[in-house]
Design an enzyme around this catalytic site. Structure first.
Site: not given
Length: 747
Positions: A37, A83, A127
């Site tokens: 991570r 993931h 978007y």
């Protein structure tokens, strides 16, 4: 006591030591955070989430030449296949890869609102659209050619690369930020062209030190530009240890506006600083009147940053204005460096500059060898097929006959022409139109070309020198995309020395200079009235308190306060309470002993000297500079013996001392007979049989001795008339001249 029950026999309960269980589980969590991570791999400079995003985009064929796709589609693929974390975390990682103010070399070409330097977040993933950049393609180049190892995904349904081939020095070029468990990483971005030059030099000179590599890499190169003010020695130490920080300042210029007026225009701000937060902070300081040199701030930014700073007046020094802003705002910021990465993708380690580049170069060599072996295997397979095709071209009619008449043509072809199964399959898959003489010539040319390439690869695989030569050639080819002559590769951050401001008192500069009148009451309450007030008759005090002393000064001054225990305290005039109320007790503003009382207060004058006296007639001259205290506890200046107390303090203004005792004896002597020290008990000023000192002052003998009587009239005794009182220090003196106040005070 009942019979003890063993729950493990009938309840299926397993007894676990809590300490061991916690240690085991926390260690697993810590390792997961560190490895998967927070820390980037030293080879490709990527964390798992970024690596998975790029890999998923490649599989979606989002190459620079193709049309982009919705980010929601990309995030869905990454989350579903690679993931198993939140979609927002994945989208945030994707957005950061596309932000040209966060990434020195963006790996994602985003279309839509991907946030801005003001700190505004990106639009929702439904978007926005994205595709890979040419630099991201370099990082992914060779992934289909067995360049790196693959591992199973979290659900064992697919495979993902352990590391990317990384034909681009991404770790140092784009940098990285991360916080793990017990460790963190912070790597600033650098100029990729400079990194390539340093890497090429490192290939030829493997023992090169980080300090020597600074010939090519003078320091970080931030996407937002700015100016690094650290010296080369400091930067070299940071690169040698892998830990340190860089002091980055905003870039500014003076812009004339006519009629002698000017503005400061800020065009670049430090890395990772939000422009809107920066402007808000400056505006707050303006409202709090902590920036007296600045009148206003405006944000006129469009695509480029343009912050306009208006000075208070045309006489303000622009350098001084900016230095005051650098001290109080994020126009100057420190960017830390802690090159804590996963060495070889396995071991957390802090690397220096040379080690980080070496990890990338060694990885590039491994990738080259693996791709070469993959290509060699492909060439061997093709040569085998070509060998079979060229054999059958010698007797095409027989081949056609076997195919037409035999039930098992593959086995027959292998038997008749002594072919392998791969060769036989290739012949059966060949189109009829290819069975021409012209095609045979093409196959022979292809065979010769592949044989030549095979020989070159075999020579490459056995020669380490040739491998490094090829790696160097690949680096030069990649550098053409981001060289110093390109728009993306040109260095943005420059280096400069900060102006020398050691002789500037910024505490004074940062306070608006205004005249004030300081008032101190009998009970030790202090306040400051605006302006130089002459008539204090209307000033009110609390209860039965009254005026003790007042003086004119400025908001930039320091006020020295003397207590009867011999301690001196320092107050900032700008921090004194205003004149609307009764003020505040001095005792609450400093750490004064409960048994001590306030004696006097006066403005500090740099370079002046003070005559200090105890109640028993001992004293000395002390430099005012040595009396200024930097803490609330003050500074012990006059050492005391019971029952003596610190009693008098006056500025030395003249060549003689006039002292009068409680016995009404006046003594005059030269100031040169007084001892000068920073701290002590002092020496005897005047001798007394009974009582102690009453008042003391300094004066210029040629101008005569003056005092004020009870009617506030000024009396002056000329030099010639003072001869009876002129003597030496520590003598008794004699009764004062006619007209001297009965209060035994000079004022």
């Amino acid at each position: 006591m009942g019979k003890e029950i063993d729950p493990s026999k009938d309840g299926g309960i397993e007894v676990i030591n809590l300490k061991e269980a916690l240690e085991e589980r926390y260690l697993a969590y810590a390792l997961s955070t560190i490895m998967h991570r927070a820390l980037p791999d030293a080879r490709d400079g990527l964390k798992p989430v970024h690596r998975r995003v790029l890999h998923a985009m490649r599989l979606l064929r989002l190459d620079p030449v193709n049309a982009p796709k919705k980010c929601a589609r990309i995030v869905g693929d990454v989350m579903g296949q690679y993931h198993p974390h939140g979609d927002q975390a994945i989208y945030d990682a994707l957005v950061r890869l596309a932000q040209d103010f966060a990434q020195r070399y963006p790996l994602v070409d985003g279309q839509g609102n991907f946030g801005n330097i003001d700190g505004d977040s990106a639009a929702a993933m439904r978007y926005t659209e994205a595709k890979l950049t040419p630099i991201a393609q370099l990082i992914l180049e060779g992934l289909d050619e067995d360049a790196v190892d693959f591992r199973e995904t979290y659900d064992q349904a697919n495979e993902e690369p352990v590391v990317l081939p990384a034909a681009f020095p991404n770790l140092l070029a784009n940098g990285s930020q991360g916080i793990a468990v017990g460790m963190a990483t912070s790597i600033p971005p650098h100029n990729a062209s400079e990194l390539c030059d340093a890497a090429l030099y490192l290939i030829k000179h493997p023992e090169t030190s980080p300090e020597q590599l600074m010939t090519f890499i003078p320091g970080p190169d931030f996407p937002t530009g700015g100016i690094i003010t650290d010296n080369a020695k400091t930067i070299a130490e940071t690169y040698t240890t892998g830990r340190g920080s860089f002091r980055v300042r905003a870039r500014w210029e003076k812009e004339e506006t006519g009629r002698g007026m000017w503005h400061v225009i800020v065009t670049e701000i430090p890395y990772l600083v939000s422009k809107s937060r920066l402007i808000e902070k400056i505006a707050e300081l303006l409202q709090e009147r902590k920036l007296p040199l600045l009148a206003d701030i405006r944000d006129e930014s469009t695509e480029d940053i343009r912050i306009v700073l208006e000075p208070r007046s045309r006489t303000v020094d622009p350098v001084l204005l900016m230095e005051s802003l650098f001290r109080l705002t994020e126009l100057e910021n420190r960017v830390s460096m802690n090159m804590n990465v996963l060495s070889q993708g396995r071991v957390p380690k802090v690397l220096n500059l040379a080690e980080a580049l070496r990890e990338w170069l060694d990885h590039r060599r491994d990738v080259l060898v693996r791709r070469s072996r993959f290509r060699l295997a492909a060439i061997d397979k093709r040569l085998e097929i070509l060998g079979g095709l060229l054999i059958v071209y010698l007797d095409l009619d027989k081949v056609i006959k076997i195919i037409r008449e035999e039930d098992e043509p593959r086995q027959e072809l292998m038997k008749v022409f002594k072919l392998s199964e791969i060769q036989a399959n290739a012949i059966l898959d060949t189109r009829l139109r290819s069975l021409r003489r012209l095609e045979e010539m093409e196959l022979k040319r292809e065979q010769e070309k592949l044989t030549e390439e095979k020989n070159e690869i075999e020579q490459l695989l056995v020669s380490e020198d040739k491998q490094w030569t090829t790696v160097a050639w690949q680096i030069r080819e990649a550098r053409k995309l981001f060289g110093a002559e390109t728009a993306v590769g040109k260095r943005r951050t420059t280096f400069a020395d900060a102006p020398d401001t050691s002789d500037i008192d910024f505490n004074e500069v940062m306070i608006e200079r205004e005249p004030i009148t300081v008032i101190v009451s009998e009970k030790g309450w202090i306040r400051a009235l605006k302006g130089h007030v002459a008539d204090l008759s209307n000033v009110q005090f609390k209860g039965d308190d009254n005026l003790k002393l007042s003086f004119h000064t400025e908001t930039t001054a320091k006020i020295l306060v003397m207590a009867d225990n011999g301690r001196f305290f320092t107050l900032e005039a700008s921090k004194l309470p205003g004149g609307r109320g009764f003020g505040d007790p001095i005792r609450l503003m400093v750490e004064m002993d409960e048994s001590a009382d306030f004696v006097t207060a006066f403005p500090y004058k740099a370079g002046s000297k003070l005559l200090l006296a105890r109640s028993d007639g001992r004293g000395f001259v002390a430099p005012a500079d040595d009396i200024v205290a930097n803490t609330r506890k003050g500074k012990q200046v006059i050492n005391l013996d019971d029952p003596a107390k610190a009693m008098l303090c006056c500025e030395v203004q003249g060549d003689h001392v006039a002292v009068i005792g409680e016995n009404r004896k006046l003594l005059l002597f030269p100031i040169t007979e007084m001892a000068e020290m920073a701290r002590g008990k002092g020496i005897r000023i005047q001798r007394y049989k009974d009582g102690g000192i009453s008042d003391i002052k300094t004066f210029t003998l040629s101008e005569g001795l003056t005092w004020k009587d009870t009617s506030d009239r000024t009396w002056t005794v000329a030099q010639d008339e003072l001869l009876p009182w002129l003597a030496h220090r520590a003598e008794s003196g004699r009764l004062p001249p006619k007209g001297f106040p009965k209060s035994n005070k000079f004022q």
